[in-house]
Scaffold this motif. Sequence first.
Motif, PDB file in Angstrom:
ATOM      1  N   THR A 127     -13.939   0.388   0.866  1.00 51.78           N
ATOM      2  CA  THR A 127     -14.303   1.479   1.772  1.00 51.78           C
ATOM      3  C   THR A 127     -13.092   2.392   1.914  1.00 51.78           C
ATOM      4  O   THR A 127     -12.008   2.069   1.437  1.00 51.78           O
ATOM      5  N   PHE A 128     -13.263   3.500   2.580  1.00 49.25           N
ATOM      6  CA  PHE A 128     -12.175   4.449   2.783  1.00 49.25           C
ATOM      7  C   PHE A 128     -11.249   3.972   3.909  1.00 49.25           C
ATOM      8  O   PHE A 128     -10.947   4.704   4.840  1.00 49.25           O
ATOM      9  N   ILE A 129     -10.801   2.732   3.816  1.00 46.44           N
ATOM     10  CA  ILE A 129      -9.885   2.139   4.786  1.00 46.44           C
ATOM     11  C   ILE A 129      -8.683   1.604   4.024  1.00 46.44           C
ATOM     12  O   ILE A 129      -8.811   1.018   2.954  1.00 46.44           O
ATOM     13  N   ALA A 130      -7.503   1.811   4.578  1.00 48.57           N
ATOM     14  CA  ALA A 130      -6.271   1.303   3.962  1.00 48.57           C
ATOM     15  C   ALA A 130      -5.417   0.647   5.034  1.00 48.57           C
ATOM     16  O   ALA A 130      -5.573   0.914   6.227  1.00 48.57           O
ATOM     17  N   SER A 131      -4.506  -0.181   4.603  1.00 54.03           N
ATOM     18  CA  SER A 131      -3.518  -0.746   5.509  1.00 54.03           C
ATOM     19  C   SER A 131      -2.627   0.391   6.004  1.00 54.03           C
ATOM     20  O   SER A 131      -2.427   1.382   5.301  1.00 54.03           O
ATOM     21  N   ILE A 132      -2.094   0.262   7.206  1.00 50.33           N
ATOM     22  CA  ILE A 132      -1.204   1.288   7.743  1.00 50.33           C
ATOM     23  C   ILE A 132      -0.041   1.533   6.789  1.00 50.33           C
ATOM     24  O   ILE A 132       0.398   2.641   6.583  1.00 50.33           O
ATOM     25  N   ASN A 133       0.465   0.463   6.181  1.00 48.97           N
ATOM     26  CA  ASN A 133       1.517   0.612   5.177  1.00 48.97           C
ATOM     27  C   ASN A 133       1.050  -0.081   3.903  1.00 48.97           C
ATOM     28  O   ASN A 133       1.391  -1.234   3.657  1.00 48.97           O
ATOM     29  N   PRO A 134       0.271   0.610   3.074  1.00 50.97           N
ATOM     30  CA  PRO A 134      -0.335  -0.030   1.907  1.00 50.97           C
ATOM     31  C   PRO A 134       0.660  -0.532   0.870  1.00 50.97           C
ATOM     32  O   PRO A 134       0.350  -1.415   0.091  1.00 50.97           O
ATOM     33  N   LEU A 135       1.862   0.007   0.861  1.00 50.32           N
ATOM     34  CA  LEU A 135       2.846  -0.438  -0.121  1.00 50.32           C
ATOM     35  C   LEU A 135       3.469  -1.779   0.262  1.00 50.32           C
ATOM     36  O   LEU A 135       4.087  -2.430  -0.561  1.00 50.32           O
TER      37      LEU A 135
ATOM     38  N   LEU B  76       1.685   7.414  -0.660  1.00 51.80           N
ATOM     39  CA  LEU B  76       2.918   7.990  -1.202  1.00 51.80           C
ATOM     40  C   LEU B  76       3.507   9.107  -0.343  1.00 51.80           C
ATOM     41  O   LEU B  76       4.654   9.497  -0.545  1.00 51.80           O
ATOM     42  N   TYR B  77       2.726   9.631   0.601  1.00 53.89           N
ATOM     43  CA  TYR B  77       3.247  10.737   1.400  1.00 53.89           C
ATOM     44  C   TYR B  77       3.092  10.509   2.901  1.00 53.89           C
ATOM     45  O   TYR B  77       4.072  10.412   3.626  1.00 53.89           O
ATOM     46  N   GLU B  78       1.855  10.387   3.368  1.00 53.75           N
ATOM     47  CA  GLU B  78       1.615  10.389   4.808  1.00 53.75           C
ATOM     48  C   GLU B  78       2.287   9.231   5.542  1.00 53.75           C
ATOM     49  O   GLU B  78       2.865   9.432   6.597  1.00 53.75           O
ATOM     50  N   CYS B  79       2.231   8.015   4.984  1.00 53.92           N
ATOM     51  CA  CYS B  79       2.826   6.884   5.704  1.00 53.92           C
ATOM     52  C   CYS B  79       4.336   6.804   5.515  1.00 53.92           C
ATOM     53  O   CYS B  79       4.994   6.024   6.191  1.00 53.92           O
ATOM     54  N   THR B  80       4.899   7.630   4.636  1.00 52.66           N
ATOM     55  CA  THR B  80       6.349   7.614   4.416  1.00 52.66           C
ATOM     56  C   THR B  80       7.013   8.945   4.745  1.00 52.66           C
ATOM     57  O   THR B  80       8.222   9.080   4.578  1.00 52.66           O
ATOM     58  N   GLN B  81       6.251   9.921   5.239  1.00 49.54           N
ATOM     59  CA  GLN B  81       6.819  11.255   5.404  1.00 49.54           C
ATOM     60  C   GLN B  81       7.942  11.307   6.440  1.00 49.54           C
ATOM     61  O   GLN B  81       8.874  12.100   6.288  1.00 49.54           O
ATOM     62  N   GLY B  82       7.912  10.456   7.447  1.00 51.68           N
ATOM     63  CA  GLY B  82       9.005  10.442   8.428  1.00 51.68           C
ATOM     64  C   GLY B  82      10.329  10.064   7.775  1.00 51.68           C
ATOM     65  O   GLY B  82      11.355  10.722   7.970  1.00 51.68           O
TER      66      GLY B  82
END
Length: 198
Positions: A82-90, A145-151
Amino acid sequence: VEFTLGLLHGFAAYHGCLINLPLPPCLYKFIQNNATNKSNKEMDLSCLNLQDLYIVDRSLAVSLQALLDYSEGDLQEIFGATFIASINPLLAHHTDTLDDTADQYINLVTKVTAASLSSPTLSDAPDVTISNRHTFVQAFLQYSLYECTQGACRAFLAGLCEFFTGNHKSRGTLDMCTAEEVEVLLCGTPEVGDISLL
């Protein structure tokens, strides 16, 4: 920490001491995009691709490629995505991580987060199907690659730009380069060249 790392990397590059940090190429895309983005608009995320993720997390990229390549039967029945991911998928599949966000999830469509997959706030996430799988993969790439690491990326860039903007003689250097050229500018090239010329 990221600001200091960027500051040290910028200081070294400014003084001609190239340091080959093992940073992913997508970070240099982020740096180049932010250097040329004068209006402070969001980054053009269409430049991110599976190859970028493959360098950062090979198994995750291979899984997404398998989802794209699948052509037999019901995709939802086989993958159950589904369109669900872990908060930090990496970090999600690394069991040795101490990250507090490992058990939190985000709806990639609405950007709503929850602490459990059974949360009602995640129930409206659409299933991944043959017709929307490319949209899912691009949304997942953009998020991981961007949103969860942008900070962290912005902090690194702020430190780096202490030496590449402002009153320094190298003002404007980063905005004249492609992402690959930014990487060479900061890290040098891995090619030694013709040693016989020495």
